[in-house]
Scaffold this active site. Sequence first.
Site, PDB file in Angstrom:
ATOM      1  N   ARG A 166      54.374  49.322  91.220  1.00  0.00           N
ATOM      2  CA  ARG A 166      55.048  49.465  89.829  1.00  0.00           C
ATOM      3  C   ARG A 166      53.919  50.226  89.182  1.00  0.00           C
ATOM      4  NH1 ARG A 166      58.011  44.704  86.732  1.00  0.00           N
ATOM      5  NH2 ARG A 166      58.827  46.429  85.665  1.00  0.00           N
ATOM      6  N   ASP A 208      52.133  45.488  78.763  1.00  0.00           N
ATOM      7  CA  ASP A 208      52.005  45.934  80.044  1.00  0.00           C
ATOM      8  C   ASP A 208      50.685  46.829  80.109  1.00  0.00           C
ATOM      9  OD1 ASP A 208      54.770  45.273  80.079  1.00  0.00           O
ATOM     10  OD2 ASP A 208      53.939  45.202  82.154  1.00  0.00           O
TER      11      ASP A 208
END
Length: 348
Positions: A91, A238
């Site tokens: 990811r 994130d």
Amino acid sequence: MKQNSFTTMKWQHNCLCLLNQTLLPATIEYIKCSDYLRVIMAIKRLEVRGAPAIGAAAAFAVVLGAQELVRSHQFSWQKFLAVTEEIKAARPTAVNLAWAVNRMVAQAENYRAETTALLKQLEQEAMSISSEDIAVNRKISEYGATLFTKPLSILTHCNAGALATVAFGTALGVIRQGFQEGRITRVFADETRPLLQGARLTAWELMQDNIPVTLITDNMAGWVMKNKMVQAVIVGADRIALNGDVANKIGTYSVAVLAKEHGIPFYVAAPLSTFDFTIETGSQIPIEERLETEVTTFGNSEVAPKGVTVFNPAFDVTPNQLVSAIITEKGIIRAPYSREIQQLKNEG
Ligand code: MRU
């Protein structure tokens, strides 16, 4: 702080057991990952998700990958590095993934020629990454709770809880601590379209721990603020750039704008492993785009006409001017973020 009542991941007998987050809240089921490709698949499918949890799972994936190479007599430094690159690519947005894998590679470097010692070191390093995450979240929670001096309701977006980390959580860790100290009385959880991390995970997680939670759809946040039903917002992250721009789940930016309009503080809780000290601003953060079907379906039903054009970014970037404070394991930082984050970088 009390331990949360479930385990997000555990390392047992050379196997990484992951609570399958795609099945929650209906089913509690663990996936047994005994090879690194299964961990990569779990990260891609969001069976394990949340930046710190992805980082810890990736560290164990490196252990599994190295074990597989050694077991099949295929181990070479190049092949090992290729495995780590594959894991890093699972990811793109959460920097904790690359952070954890790079830490594993740095550890392995000293044992290139001695595979037995290398495997042992790698396993130890993955265990350290995992246990440090728990300690870091406790610190973030303690610092964060001090922000709330009188009892209040708070809004959160997505899931930055125990499920998104190894335990406790970042934003939900602060909420857990604040609730135990009587500083937070209720949580408003945005459902978080399209994958419903707020509805499926945050609401479930808080209810497991008997923390009062009210679920709303994402488009209700403004009205909830207007009606003074929340007095603060807290989210996870994130990736955070050197200037304090924050990437987090899509929809976070809208919540930050709404908070500014209503004079409500917008807090971000994140460990240092979520800071990307190599990028100046949020414009350099890669934003993951996911499958169209996540938007065109709800559960198993199609809710959009076949063939419609879809845009599905999984994250957005909130500019630092909208962030009231960032809570880290080293303390709480406020603007000017560039100076504060540079100092965190220098302290290493
Ligand atoms: O796509 P997800 O579910 O992995 O997104 C998770 C988030 O955006 C979280 O808020 C973030 O990773 C912080 S988790 C402590």
